[in-house]
Write a protein that holds these residues in place. Structure first.
Motif, PDB file in Angstrom:
ATOM      1  N   GLY A 126       0.784  -1.223   0.000  1.00  0.00           N
ATOM      2  CA  GLY A 126       0.000   0.000   0.000  1.00  0.00           C
ATOM      3  C   GLY A 126       0.817   1.275   0.000  1.00  0.00           C
ATOM      4  O   GLY A 126       0.260   2.360  -0.191  1.00  0.00           O
ATOM      5  N   ILE A 127       2.120   1.197   0.222  1.00  0.00           N
ATOM      6  CA  ILE A 127       2.978   2.381   0.214  1.00  0.00           C
ATOM      7  C   ILE A 127       3.436   2.629  -1.217  1.00  0.00           C
ATOM      8  O   ILE A 127       4.116   1.787  -1.821  1.00  0.00           O
ATOM      9  CB  ILE A 127       4.199   2.212   1.131  1.00  0.00           C
ATOM     10  CG1 ILE A 127       3.753   1.866   2.554  1.00  0.00           C
ATOM     11  CG2 ILE A 127       5.043   3.473   1.117  1.00  0.00           C
ATOM     12  CD1 ILE A 127       2.934   2.928   3.223  1.00  0.00           C
ATOM     13  N   SER A 128       3.065   3.767  -1.767  1.00  0.00           N
ATOM     14  CA  SER A 128       3.399   4.089  -3.159  1.00  0.00           C
ATOM     15  C   SER A 128       4.831   4.621  -3.240  1.00  0.00           C
ATOM     16  O   SER A 128       5.164   5.633  -2.611  1.00  0.00           O
ATOM     17  CB  SER A 128       2.426   5.122  -3.712  1.00  0.00           C
ATOM     18  OG  SER A 128       2.785   5.484  -5.038  1.00  0.00           O
ATOM     19  N   VAL A 129       5.659   3.935  -3.999  1.00  0.00           N
ATOM     20  CA  VAL A 129       7.040   4.354  -4.231  1.00  0.00           C
ATOM     21  C   VAL A 129       7.339   4.188  -5.718  1.00  0.00           C
ATOM     22  O   VAL A 129       6.555   3.592  -6.462  1.00  0.00           O
ATOM     23  CB  VAL A 129       8.047   3.526  -3.395  1.00  0.00           C
ATOM     24  CG1 VAL A 129       7.810   3.722  -1.910  1.00  0.00           C
ATOM     25  CG2 VAL A 129       7.956   2.044  -3.755  1.00  0.00           C
ATOM     26  N   PHE A 130       8.475   4.704  -6.136  1.00  0.00           N
ATOM     27  CA  PHE A 130       8.893   4.561  -7.534  1.00  0.00           C
ATOM     28  C   PHE A 130      10.038   3.566  -7.596  1.00  0.00           C
ATOM     29  O   PHE A 130      11.119   3.797  -7.031  1.00  0.00           O
ATOM     30  CB  PHE A 130       9.346   5.913  -8.091  1.00  0.00           C
ATOM     31  CG  PHE A 130       9.853   5.856  -9.523  1.00  0.00           C
ATOM     32  CD1 PHE A 130       9.004   6.083 -10.592  1.00  0.00           C
ATOM     33  CD2 PHE A 130      11.192   5.574  -9.799  1.00  0.00           C
ATOM     34  CE1 PHE A 130       9.458   6.038 -11.900  1.00  0.00           C
ATOM     35  CE2 PHE A 130      11.667   5.527 -11.105  1.00  0.00           C
ATOM     36  CZ  PHE A 130      10.801   5.760 -12.154  1.00  0.00           C
ATOM     37  N   TYR A 131       9.814   2.422  -8.252  1.00  0.00           N
ATOM     38  CA  TYR A 131      10.881   1.475  -8.548  1.00  0.00           C
ATOM     39  C   TYR A 131      11.314   1.686  -9.996  1.00  0.00           C
ATOM     40  O   TYR A 131      10.476   1.723 -10.903  1.00  0.00           O
ATOM     41  CB  TYR A 131      10.406   0.027  -8.380  1.00  0.00           C
ATOM     42  CG  TYR A 131      10.393  -0.476  -6.957  1.00  0.00           C
ATOM     43  CD1 TYR A 131      11.579  -0.789  -6.301  1.00  0.00           C
ATOM     44  CD2 TYR A 131       9.199  -0.650  -6.272  1.00  0.00           C
ATOM     45  CE1 TYR A 131      11.568  -1.268  -4.994  1.00  0.00           C
ATOM     46  CE2 TYR A 131       9.172  -1.123  -4.970  1.00  0.00           C
ATOM     47  CZ  TYR A 131      10.369  -1.430  -4.340  1.00  0.00           C
ATOM     48  OH  TYR A 131      10.351  -1.895  -3.044  1.00  0.00           O
ATOM     49  N   GLY A 132      12.597   1.811 -10.214  1.00  0.00           N
ATOM     50  CA  GLY A 132      13.100   1.984 -11.565  1.00  0.00           C
ATOM     51  C   GLY A 132      14.508   1.435 -11.676  1.00  0.00           C
ATOM     52  O   GLY A 132      14.998   0.726 -10.788  1.00  0.00           O
ATOM     53  N   ALA A 133      15.161   1.761 -12.779  1.00  0.00           N
ATOM     54  CA  ALA A 133      16.525   1.303 -13.022  1.00  0.00           C
ATOM     55  C   ALA A 133      17.242   2.363 -13.841  1.00  0.00           C
ATOM     56  O   ALA A 133      16.627   3.278 -14.391  1.00  0.00           O
ATOM     57  CB  ALA A 133      16.516  -0.041 -13.752  1.00  0.00           C
ATOM     58  N   THR A 134      18.555   2.223 -13.911  1.00  0.00           N
ATOM     59  CA  THR A 134      19.341   3.206 -14.654  1.00  0.00           C
ATOM     60  C   THR A 134      19.498   2.835 -16.119  1.00  0.00           C
ATOM     61  O   THR A 134      20.101   3.599 -16.870  1.00  0.00           O
ATOM     62  CB  THR A 134      20.732   3.374 -14.011  1.00  0.00           C
ATOM     63  OG1 THR A 134      21.374   2.086 -13.920  1.00  0.00           O
ATOM     64  CG2 THR A 134      20.622   3.972 -12.612  1.00  0.00           C
ATOM     65  N   ASP A 135      18.967   1.672 -16.543  1.00  0.00           N
ATOM     66  CA  ASP A 135      18.993   1.319 -17.967  1.00  0.00           C
ATOM     67  C   ASP A 135      17.842   0.377 -18.283  1.00  0.00           C
ATOM     68  O   ASP A 135      17.238  -0.222 -17.389  1.00  0.00           O
ATOM     69  CB  ASP A 135      20.344   0.699 -18.367  1.00  0.00           C
ATOM     70  CG  ASP A 135      20.583  -0.656 -17.722  1.00  0.00           C
ATOM     71  OD1 ASP A 135      19.954  -0.945 -16.689  1.00  0.00           O
ATOM     72  OD2 ASP A 135      21.399  -1.430 -18.254  1.00  0.00           O
ATOM     73  N   ASP A 136      17.523   0.271 -19.579  1.00  0.00           N
ATOM     74  CA  ASP A 136      16.409  -0.571 -20.028  1.00  0.00           C
ATOM     75  C   ASP A 136      16.614  -2.033 -19.669  1.00  0.00           C
ATOM     76  O   ASP A 136      15.676  -2.730 -19.249  1.00  0.00           O
ATOM     77  CB  ASP A 136      16.233  -0.441 -21.549  1.00  0.00           C
ATOM     78  CG  ASP A 136      15.172   0.587 -21.927  1.00  0.00           C
ATOM     79  OD1 ASP A 136      14.609   1.206 -21.007  1.00  0.00           O
ATOM     80  OD2 ASP A 136      14.922   0.773 -23.132  1.00  0.00           O
ATOM     81  N   HIS A 137      17.823  -2.536 -19.873  1.00  0.00           N
ATOM     82  CA  HIS A 137      18.109  -3.951 -19.657  1.00  0.00           C
ATOM     83  C   HIS A 137      17.773  -4.365 -18.225  1.00  0.00           C
ATOM     84  O   HIS A 137      17.123  -5.396 -17.989  1.00  0.00           O
ATOM     85  CB  HIS A 137      19.584  -4.225 -19.960  1.00  0.00           C
ATOM     86  CG  HIS A 137      19.993  -5.656 -19.803  1.00  0.00           C
ATOM     87  ND1 HIS A 137      19.525  -6.660 -20.621  1.00  0.00           N
ATOM     88  CD2 HIS A 137      20.817  -6.261 -18.912  1.00  0.00           C
ATOM     89  CE1 HIS A 137      20.049  -7.821 -20.250  1.00  0.00           C
ATOM     90  NE2 HIS A 137      20.832  -7.605 -19.207  1.00  0.00           N
ATOM     91  N   THR A 138      18.180  -3.551 -17.269  1.00  0.00           N
ATOM     92  CA  THR A 138      17.907  -3.857 -15.867  1.00  0.00           C
ATOM     93  C   THR A 138      16.427  -3.700 -15.562  1.00  0.00           C
ATOM     94  O   THR A 138      15.842  -4.516 -14.839  1.00  0.00           O
ATOM     95  CB  THR A 138      18.736  -2.932 -14.957  1.00  0.00           C
ATOM     96  OG1 THR A 138      20.122  -3.049 -15.292  1.00  0.00           O
ATOM     97  CG2 THR A 138      18.552  -3.295 -13.498  1.00  0.00           C
ATOM     98  N   ALA A 139      15.790  -2.677 -16.120  1.00  0.00           N
ATOM     99  CA  ALA A 139      14.364  -2.460 -15.880  1.00  0.00           C
ATOM    100  C   ALA A 139      13.540  -3.643 -16.374  1.00  0.00           C
ATOM    101  O   ALA A 139      12.574  -4.060 -15.717  1.00  0.00           O
ATOM    102  CB  ALA A 139      13.913  -1.170 -16.565  1.00  0.00           C
ATOM    103  N   ILE A 140      13.900  -4.194 -17.528  1.00  0.00           N
ATOM    104  CA  ILE A 140      13.167  -5.343 -18.071  1.00  0.00           C
ATOM    105  C   ILE A 140      13.395  -6.579 -17.211  1.00  0.00           C
ATOM    106  O   ILE A 140      12.458  -7.320 -16.892  1.00  0.00           O
ATOM    107  CB  ILE A 140      13.599  -5.612 -19.527  1.00  0.00           C
ATOM    108  CG1 ILE A 140      13.177  -4.449 -20.431  1.00  0.00           C
ATOM    109  CG2 ILE A 140      12.994  -6.919 -20.046  1.00  0.00           C
ATOM    110  CD1 ILE A 140      13.741  -4.526 -21.841  1.00  0.00           C
TER     111      ILE A 140
END
Length: 355
Positions: A126-140
């Motif tokens: 329920g805690i809204s956070v932003f998960y991301g990555a520094t490049d497409d390969h890692t994000a996928i």
């Protein structure tokens, strides 16, 4: 925690070339950490004073520690800095839902609204956070898409400076080079740095899905502590991906705490005017995904709903020209192979177990 070395002065380094400082992790921190883990798992998960006490010992004044090349574990992300944007991925298993998401990519490709998010490595349910990555390969890799699915990645530009704790750098922290090796303060700092080195390995270990609820307790507690630490004033954490081999991609994961996860253009007036994935070309259809931005509309401020708790100040802006669709055609695994040794029955067998 295991014994580890903290190079206060190493051979060929910039201090005494014949002296190598070997330090064990602080026993006080090690014992306290184990008690904290047990307390979180079996006693109290919310109002637990032991958590704050131990994490204060670990992280207070961490910005004063430096690596051998004088690098801090706290980095700044934003325009003009080495990290100025993050990639975020989302899996789709049919074109209809993907096309719907593209009608308002900020809403559908950005963080999940508060109250709806599932628990993760660094956030409770329920805690809204932003998960991301520094490049497409890692994000996928992080969204673990099945073969045949589609992953949409989007670039989110950082529009205000963000302070991030880089877990990758915890292992290389050391006391200030100006402190004497005979100074008791240096010994205390060296033991703390050795503890941080072991902690960095523990925080980035893979967690199996069946044990995710208990396995994420520590990292969630750390994220909550750092998100509300007034002196450190952190906006998020950079950490290595456990889904990608470090020698195949330099990418890192990022979590931006709720206070830094705001995205611009979330109003309904910012929806796209037209979205399509295919277009006709003579006697066939060609895959040509596109969406047309709608004419800007003036929002009536007097009629807008004002929430009791306002959303976080925007830190991110989705680059609408930086959206990419990836069709997953295969998945690669990296394995370590250990054969199972078979021992047939024999009257001459004397023992079994360790040789």
């Amino acid at each position: 925690m295991n014994t580890c070395s903290t190079p206060g002065a190493t051979r060929g380094g910039d201090d005494d070339p014949y002296f190598v400082e070997e330090t064990k992790a602080s026993s006080e921190l090690t014992v306290g950490w184990r008690k904290m883990e047990h307390s979180l798992q079996f006693e109290s998960r919310l109002a637990n004073p032991m958590v704050g006490s131990i994490l204060t010992m670990v992280f207070d004044d961490i910005e004063d520690l430096r690596s051998k090349d004088d690098r801090s574990a706290i980095v700044i992300a934003g325009q003009g800095f080495p990290i100025s944007s993050f990639q975020r991925g989302r899996v789709f298993q049919d074109e209809q839902s993907m096309e719907e998401a593209l009608t308002h990519p900020e809403k559908h490709l950005g963080p999940v609204p508060g109250g709806k998010g599932s628990p993760g490595r660094m956030n409770a349910k329920g805690i809204s956070v932003f998960y991301g990555a520094t490049d497409d390969h890692t994000a996928i890799a992080e969204v673990r898409p099945p073969v045949g699915s589609m992953v949409v990645t989007a670039r989110f530009d950082v529009i205000r400076p963000l302070r991030l704790l880089n877990l990758n750098d915890l292992a290389s922290m050391r006391p200030h080079r100006g402190l004497s090796y005979f100074n008791p303060i240096r010994r205390s700092l060296s033991e703390r740095c050795a503890f941080l080195k072991d902690l960095q390995r523990q925080l980035t270990m893979p967690v199996m899905p069946d044990s995710a609820e208990s396995g994420y307790l520590i990292t969630q507690a750390i994220a909550d502590f750092l998100a509300t630490h007034e002196k450190l004033n952190l906006d998020g954490i950079l950490f290595p991906s456990v889904q990608v081999q470090q020698d195949t991609s330099p990418g890192q994961n990022v979590i931006l705490f709720h206070k830094a996860s705001g995205v611009e253009r979330l109003e309904d007036t910012q929806k796209a005017e037209y979205v399509s994935l295919w277009e006709p070309d003579e006697d066939r259809w060609v895959y040509y995904p596109e969406f047309w931005e709608a004419e800007p509309k003036d929002s009536d401020q007097s009629s807008r709903y004002v929430p009791l708790v306002p959303p976080p100040e925007p830190s991110l802006r989705l680059a609408r020209d930086g959206i990419v669709i990836h069709k997953i055609q295969g998945v690669r695994f990296s394995t370590e192979i250990d054969p199972v040794h078979y021992v047939p029955w024999s009257k001459d067998r004397k023992y079994h177990g360790f040789r």
